[in-house]
Design a protein around this motif. Structure first.
Motif, short mmCIF file in Angstrom:
data_model
loop_
_atom_site.label_atom_id
_atom_site.label_comp_id
_atom_site.label_asym_id
_atom_site.label_seq_id
_atom_site.Cartn_x
_atom_site.Cartn_y
_atom_site.Cartn_z
N LYS A 116 0.32 -1.12 -0.08
CA LYS A 116 -0.03 0.21 -0.79
C LYS A 116 0.54 1.35 0.32
O LYS A 116 0.41 2.21 -0.45
CB LYS A 116 -0.81 0.12 1.22
CG LYS A 116 -1.90 -0.88 1.01
CD LYS A 116 -2.37 -1.17 0.05
CE LYS A 116 -3.94 -1.67 0.58
NZ LYS A 116 -5.00 -1.61 -1.63
N ASP A 117 1.86 1.29 1.16
CA ASP A 117 2.74 2.60 1.58
C ASP A 117 3.78 2.70 -0.47
O ASP A 117 3.43 3.73 -0.42
CB ASP A 117 3.85 2.71 2.15
CG ASP A 117 2.69 2.63 3.25
OD1 ASP A 117 1.59 3.11 3.46
OD2 ASP A 117 3.45 2.42 4.87
N GLU A 118 3.78 1.51 -0.95
CA GLU A 118 4.25 1.88 -1.83
C GLU A 118 3.97 2.06 -3.41
O GLU A 118 4.33 2.89 -4.06
CB GLU A 118 5.43 1.03 -1.85
CG GLU A 118 6.47 0.15 -0.51
CD GLU A 118 7.19 1.85 -0.50
OE1 GLU A 118 7.73 1.98 -1.17
OE2 GLU A 118 7.40 1.29 0.87
N ASN A 119 2.87 2.00 -3.44
CA ASN A 119 1.49 2.01 -4.45
C ASN A 119 2.30 1.09 -5.42
O ASN A 119 2.23 1.59 -6.61
CB ASN A 119 1.38 3.87 -4.63
CG ASN A 119 0.41 3.49 -5.91
OD1 ASN A 119 -0.40 2.86 -6.29
ND2 ASN A 119 0.91 4.62 -7.23
N VAL A 120 2.64 -0.24 -4.53
CA VAL A 120 3.84 -0.73 -6.11
C VAL A 120 2.78 -2.60 -5.90
O VAL A 120 2.78 -3.32 -4.25
CB VAL A 120 5.09 -0.94 -5.85
CG1 VAL A 120 5.48 -2.64 -6.24
CG2 VAL A 120 5.18 0.09 -5.67
N SER A 121 2.76 -3.24 -7.07
CA SER A 121 1.81 -4.43 -6.81
C SER A 121 2.82 -5.24 -7.75
O SER A 121 3.36 -4.60 -8.56
CB SER A 121 0.30 -4.61 -7.22
OG SER A 121 0.45 -4.27 -8.41
N MET A 122 2.94 -7.09 -7.38
CA MET A 122 3.00 -8.06 -8.10
C MET A 122 2.57 -9.13 -8.32
O MET A 122 2.03 -9.11 -7.43
CB MET A 122 4.87 -8.16 -7.65
CG MET A 122 5.69 -9.44 -7.88
SD MET A 122 7.16 -9.89 -7.72
CE MET A 122 8.36 -8.18 -7.39
N GLU A 123 2.60 -9.14 -9.57
CA GLU A 123 1.53 -10.82 -10.06
C GLU A 123 3.00 -11.50 -9.83
O GLU A 123 3.32 -11.36 -10.98
CB GLU A 123 0.77 -10.21 -11.02
CG GLU A 123 -0.25 -10.92 -11.19
CD GLU A 123 -1.20 -10.70 -12.39
OE1 GLU A 123 -1.73 -10.95 -13.69
OE2 GLU A 123 -1.31 -9.58 -12.31
N TRP A 124 2.70 -12.62 -9.57
CA TRP A 124 2.63 -14.09 -10.53
C TRP A 124 1.93 -14.81 -10.75
O TRP A 124 1.18 -15.07 -10.42
CB TRP A 124 3.69 -14.77 -9.06
CG TRP A 124 5.08 -14.27 -7.99
CD1 TRP A 124 5.37 -13.34 -8.68
CD2 TRP A 124 5.38 -14.91 -6.97
NE1 TRP A 124 6.14 -12.80 -8.00
CE2 TRP A 124 6.10 -13.51 -6.77
CE3 TRP A 124 5.30 -15.76 -6.03
CZ2 TRP A 124 7.21 -13.33 -5.32
CZ3 TRP A 124 5.67 -15.70 -4.67
CH2 TRP A 124 6.90 -14.44 -4.90
N ASN A 125 2.51 -15.65 -12.08
CA ASN A 125 1.38 -17.02 -12.23
C ASN A 125 2.61 -17.68 -12.15
O ASN A 125 3.46 -18.16 -13.16
CB ASN A 125 1.62 -16.15 -13.98
CG ASN A 125 0.11 -17.03 -14.11
OD1 ASN A 125 0.56 -18.78 -14.58
ND2 ASN A 125 0.18 -17.53 -15.62
N VAL A 126 2.14 -18.26 -10.52
CA VAL A 126 1.89 -20.23 -10.44
C VAL A 126 2.15 -21.28 -11.09
O VAL A 126 1.71 -22.57 -10.99
CB VAL A 126 2.24 -20.07 -9.07
CG1 VAL A 126 3.03 -18.18 -8.67
CG2 VAL A 126 0.68 -20.38 -9.00
#
Length: 271
Positions: free
Chosen positions: A229-239
């Motif tokens: 939240k604080d970084e306004n960053v997300s990461m999406e993994w396709n596993v």
């Protein structure tokens, strides 16, 4: 004052690189709607049968490897795609290497039973930053750069019932609460949210004492979605290509031999 390492520095570097090469911008997905109840736990009682089922399944998993994993990193409205190679052996052994087809290795995150480390080509001072697990509180390392959250996010660990101090149950989700410490020794709350109908973990969240979300991980089929939240960053993994219980080379858990090494707990250069 010790300089604080943040994920924003790394992401900003990535974005600068990909803007220069006119990489296609992808709209950030709205994968999961957040509807978490963060009030104080109503009871210490919870459905042990569901937790037992989850633990029985996860106890069968000793190691995980995902080769050439599609990874999408998003900062605000900007998104770009990389490839990740991820390996994990219970409990603390972990390696996550991010690469770009255009620029090669971009990030290296790892952990063994004694130390954890982080390296990025996009840091202002490129170096291998490392620390002993016992010195985590001295590092001021933010959660995104800590391999422990990545390990939690793989969703193959055991839920320790002895650490659960309370729970909520809204009929759809079961919310389990644990008390933990963050990287600077401050109290925080670790929440596991279980989908009661599907009898699996739906989300994990780390909250500060006021209930504000620090980081969340959501599970949607073959997608693991992490949101800082604080970084306004997300990461999406396709596993989708995840393999379990594969023999893994012990060499991958050794501290990498990058040219410059910095002990984060001591802020000292190691030759």
């Amino acid at each position: 004052m010790r300089k604080l390492l943040t994920f924003t520095v790394v992401i900003s570097g990535f974005l600068a690189l990909f803007i220069l090469i006119k990489h296609k911008i992808i709209e950030k997905p709205q994968v999961i709607q957040e509807n978490i109840n963060i009030k104080e736990p109503e009871t210490k009682k919870f459905d042990i049968a569901i937790i037992k089922k989850i633990n029985e399944e996860n106890s069968k998993i000793k190691s995980v490897i995902i080769k050439s994993m599609p990874v999408k990193v998003t900062n605000g409205s900007m998104s770009f795609r990389l490839t990740g190679d991820l390996s994990h052996k219970k409990d603390k052994f972990f390696r996550f290497i991010l690469t770009s087809k255009l620029t090669g290795r971009e990030m290296d995150l790892g952990s063994n039973d004694e130390i954890f480390w982080f390296w990025s080509k996009r840091m202002a001072q490129p170096a291998l930053y490392f620390s002993k697990h016992e010195d985590l509180w001295k590092t001021n390392l933010k959660t995104p750069l800590n391999p422990s959250w990545m390990i939690e996010s793989l969703n193959v660990g055991i839920i320790d019932q002895s650490k659960i101090y309370g729970s909520n149950d809204d009929g759809i989700y079961l919310y389990l609460y644990e008390k933990r410490k963050n990287a600077v020794g401050e109290d925080c709350i670790f929440m596991t949210i279980i989908n009661k109908k599907q009898e699996n973990v739906w989300s994990r969240k780390l909250l500060d004492e006021s209930g504000k979300t620090i980081v969340s991980t959501f599970y949607n089929g073959d997608i693991i979605f992490m949101d800082w939240k604080d970084e306004n960053v997300s990461m999406e993994w396709n596993v989708k290509n995840k393999q379990t219980n594969v023999d893994l080379s012990e060499s991958m858990w050794k501290l990498p031999d990058y040219k410059k090494k910095i002990n984060m707990a001591e802020q000292s250069l190691v030759k």
